[in-house]
Design a protein around this motif. Sequence first.
Motif, PDB file in Angstrom:
ATOM      1  N   PRO A  74      45.261  54.081  30.948  1.00 52.43           N
ATOM      2  CA  PRO A  74      44.262  53.253  30.262  1.00 52.43           C
ATOM      3  C   PRO A  74      44.484  51.756  30.469  1.00 52.43           C
ATOM      4  O   PRO A  74      43.541  50.970  30.380  1.00 52.43           O
ATOM      5  CB  PRO A  74      44.397  53.638  28.792  1.00 52.43           C
ATOM      6  N   ASP A  75      45.717  51.353  30.790  1.00 58.19           N
ATOM      7  CA  ASP A  75      45.996  49.933  31.044  1.00 58.19           C
ATOM      8  C   ASP A  75      45.390  49.456  32.360  1.00 58.19           C
ATOM      9  O   ASP A  75      45.347  48.255  32.626  1.00 58.19           O
ATOM     10  CB  ASP A  75      47.510  49.670  31.062  1.00 58.19           C
ATOM     11  N   ASN A  76      44.950  50.396  33.203  1.00 58.67           N
ATOM     12  CA  ASN A  76      44.321  50.040  34.478  1.00 58.67           C
ATOM     13  C   ASN A  76      42.801  49.913  34.371  1.00 58.67           C
ATOM     14  O   ASN A  76      42.118  49.749  35.372  1.00 58.67           O
ATOM     15  CB  ASN A  76      44.670  51.067  35.555  1.00 58.67           C
ATOM     16  N   VAL A  77      42.277  50.002  33.145  1.00 56.97           N
ATOM     17  CA  VAL A  77      40.845  49.808  32.903  1.00 56.97           C
ATOM     18  C   VAL A  77      40.681  48.435  32.255  1.00 56.97           C
ATOM     19  O   VAL A  77      41.284  48.154  31.227  1.00 56.97           O
ATOM     20  CB  VAL A  77      40.275  50.918  32.001  1.00 56.97           C
ATOM     21  N   HIS A  78      39.879  47.588  32.902  1.00 55.79           N
ATOM     22  CA  HIS A  78      39.728  46.211  32.429  1.00 55.79           C
ATOM     23  C   HIS A  78      38.265  45.894  32.144  1.00 55.79           C
ATOM     24  O   HIS A  78      37.366  46.373  32.840  1.00 55.79           O
ATOM     25  CB  HIS A  78      40.255  45.229  33.483  1.00 55.79           C
ATOM     26  N   ALA A  98      36.419  45.213  45.867  1.00 55.52           N
ATOM     27  CA  ALA A  98      37.783  44.748  46.109  1.00 55.52           C
ATOM     28  C   ALA A  98      38.050  43.534  45.241  1.00 55.52           C
ATOM     29  O   ALA A  98      37.236  42.619  45.157  1.00 55.52           O
ATOM     30  CB  ALA A  98      37.963  44.396  47.576  1.00 55.52           C
ATOM     31  N   PHE A  99      39.196  43.537  44.572  1.00 59.69           N
ATOM     32  CA  PHE A  99      39.627  42.439  43.725  1.00 59.69           C
ATOM     33  C   PHE A  99      40.957  41.923  44.249  1.00 59.69           C
ATOM     34  O   PHE A  99      41.715  42.662  44.859  1.00 59.69           O
ATOM     35  CB  PHE A  99      39.787  42.903  42.269  1.00 59.69           C
ATOM     36  N   SER A 100      41.259  40.669  43.980  1.00 58.99           N
ATOM     37  CA  SER A 100      42.540  40.098  44.395  1.00 58.99           C
ATOM     38  C   SER A 100      43.595  40.424  43.357  1.00 58.99           C
ATOM     39  O   SER A 100      43.424  40.138  42.173  1.00 58.99           O
ATOM     40  CB  SER A 100      42.426  38.582  44.550  1.00 58.99           C
ATOM     41  N   GLY A 101      44.679  41.007  43.835  1.00 63.98           N
ATOM     42  CA  GLY A 101      45.782  41.347  42.951  1.00 63.98           C
ATOM     43  C   GLY A 101      46.933  40.381  43.129  1.00 63.98           C
ATOM     44  O   GLY A 101      46.794  39.322  43.747  1.00 63.98           O
ATOM     45  N   ALA A 102      48.081  40.742  42.579  1.00 63.64           N
ATOM     46  CA  ALA A 102      49.283  39.917  42.690  1.00 63.64           C
ATOM     47  C   ALA A 102      49.644  39.722  44.152  1.00 63.64           C
ATOM     48  O   ALA A 102      49.587  40.650  44.953  1.00 63.64           O
ATOM     49  CB  ALA A 102      50.435  40.580  41.939  1.00 63.64           C
ATOM     50  N   PRO A 108      41.264  47.957  45.026  1.00 72.66           N
ATOM     51  CA  PRO A 108      39.926  48.482  44.772  1.00 72.66           C
ATOM     52  C   PRO A 108      39.747  48.833  43.297  1.00 72.66           C
ATOM     53  O   PRO A 108      40.665  49.344  42.654  1.00 72.66           O
ATOM     54  CB  PRO A 108      39.861  49.739  45.647  1.00 72.66           C
ATOM     55  N   GLY A 109      38.569  48.542  42.784  1.00 70.24           N
ATOM     56  CA  GLY A 109      38.221  48.895  41.417  1.00 70.24           C
ATOM     57  C   GLY A 109      36.823  49.480  41.390  1.00 70.24           C
ATOM     58  O   GLY A 109      35.959  49.084  42.170  1.00 70.24           O
ATOM     59  N   VAL A 110      36.610  50.440  40.503  1.00 70.38           N
ATOM     60  CA  VAL A 110      35.305  51.085  40.372  1.00 70.38           C
ATOM     61  C   VAL A 110      34.655  50.610  39.084  1.00 70.38           C
ATOM     62  O   VAL A 110      35.260  50.674  38.009  1.00 70.38           O
ATOM     63  CB  VAL A 110      35.452  52.624  40.346  1.00 70.38           C
ATOM     64  N   ILE A 111      33.418  50.141  39.196  1.00 68.04           N
ATOM     65  CA  ILE A 111      32.678  49.738  38.003  1.00 68.04           C
ATOM     66  C   ILE A 111      32.240  51.003  37.277  1.00 68.04           C
ATOM     67  O   ILE A 111      31.541  51.845  37.849  1.00 68.04           O
ATOM     68  CB  ILE A 111      31.462  48.865  38.370  1.00 68.04           C
ATOM     69  N   VAL A 121      35.864  47.803  34.635  1.00 64.21           N
ATOM     70  CA  VAL A 121      36.344  48.137  35.978  1.00 64.21           C
ATOM     71  C   VAL A 121      37.598  48.998  35.847  1.00 64.21           C
ATOM     72  O   VAL A 121      38.540  48.641  35.146  1.00 64.21           O
ATOM     73  CB  VAL A 121      36.656  46.860  36.800  1.00 64.21           C
ATOM     74  N   ASP A 122      37.592  50.138  36.537  1.00 62.01           N
ATOM     75  CA  ASP A 122      38.721  51.059  36.523  1.00 62.01           C
ATOM     76  C   ASP A 122      39.512  50.894  37.815  1.00 62.01           C
ATOM     77  O   ASP A 122      38.990  51.106  38.901  1.00 62.01           O
ATOM     78  CB  ASP A 122      38.197  52.497  36.404  1.00 62.01           C
ATOM     79  N   PHE A 123      40.790  50.494  37.675  1.00 59.09           N
ATOM     80  CA  PHE A 123      41.660  50.279  38.826  1.00 59.09           C
ATOM     81  C   PHE A 123      42.581  51.474  39.086  1.00 59.09           C
ATOM     82  O   PHE A 123      43.463  51.397  39.922  1.00 59.09           O
ATOM     83  CB  PHE A 123      42.487  49.004  38.646  1.00 59.09           C
TER      84      PHE A 123
END
Length: 142
Positions: A74-78, A98-102, A108-111, A121-123
């Motif tokens: 659940p922490d990967n859902v923003h 595609a989102f920029s990470g660390a 990749p994230g799915v809306i 967005v689910d990562f």
Amino acid sequence: MTIVQQSAVTLHFTIKLKDGSVADSTHSMGKPAKLVIGDGSLSENFEQCLLGLGVGDQKVIELQAKDAFGAPNPDNVHHMDRAKFVGDTEVEVGTVMAFSGAGGAEIPGVITEIAGDSVTVDFNHPLAGQDVTFEVEILSVE
């Protein structure tokens, strides 16, 4: 030569879901996958199933969700402000972006939901929480 820790492996794989449908396959992409055993790109349990295989070997590996792509976290859902989604990209449920990470890595994230000015967005990996079957064919081991 057989697969051991730190082996560079080239293989074809097909990932199937419980219902037998194909989720991913290197055959459909037209080129095999390359990886190094122990580099963290595969789950430890999956790597253990590959150890000892050699060139030409084929194997069917059934993995429970926890041993494959893990359980959804659940922490990967923003929840993000819709204003952050600018440009020509259509923001709609089911879109993979595609989102920029660390460190600048693309993630990749799915809306999964749009509610007013909030976009969820689910990562998590798309196969997280699912039991899968890997069909592998080892092409080379170095």
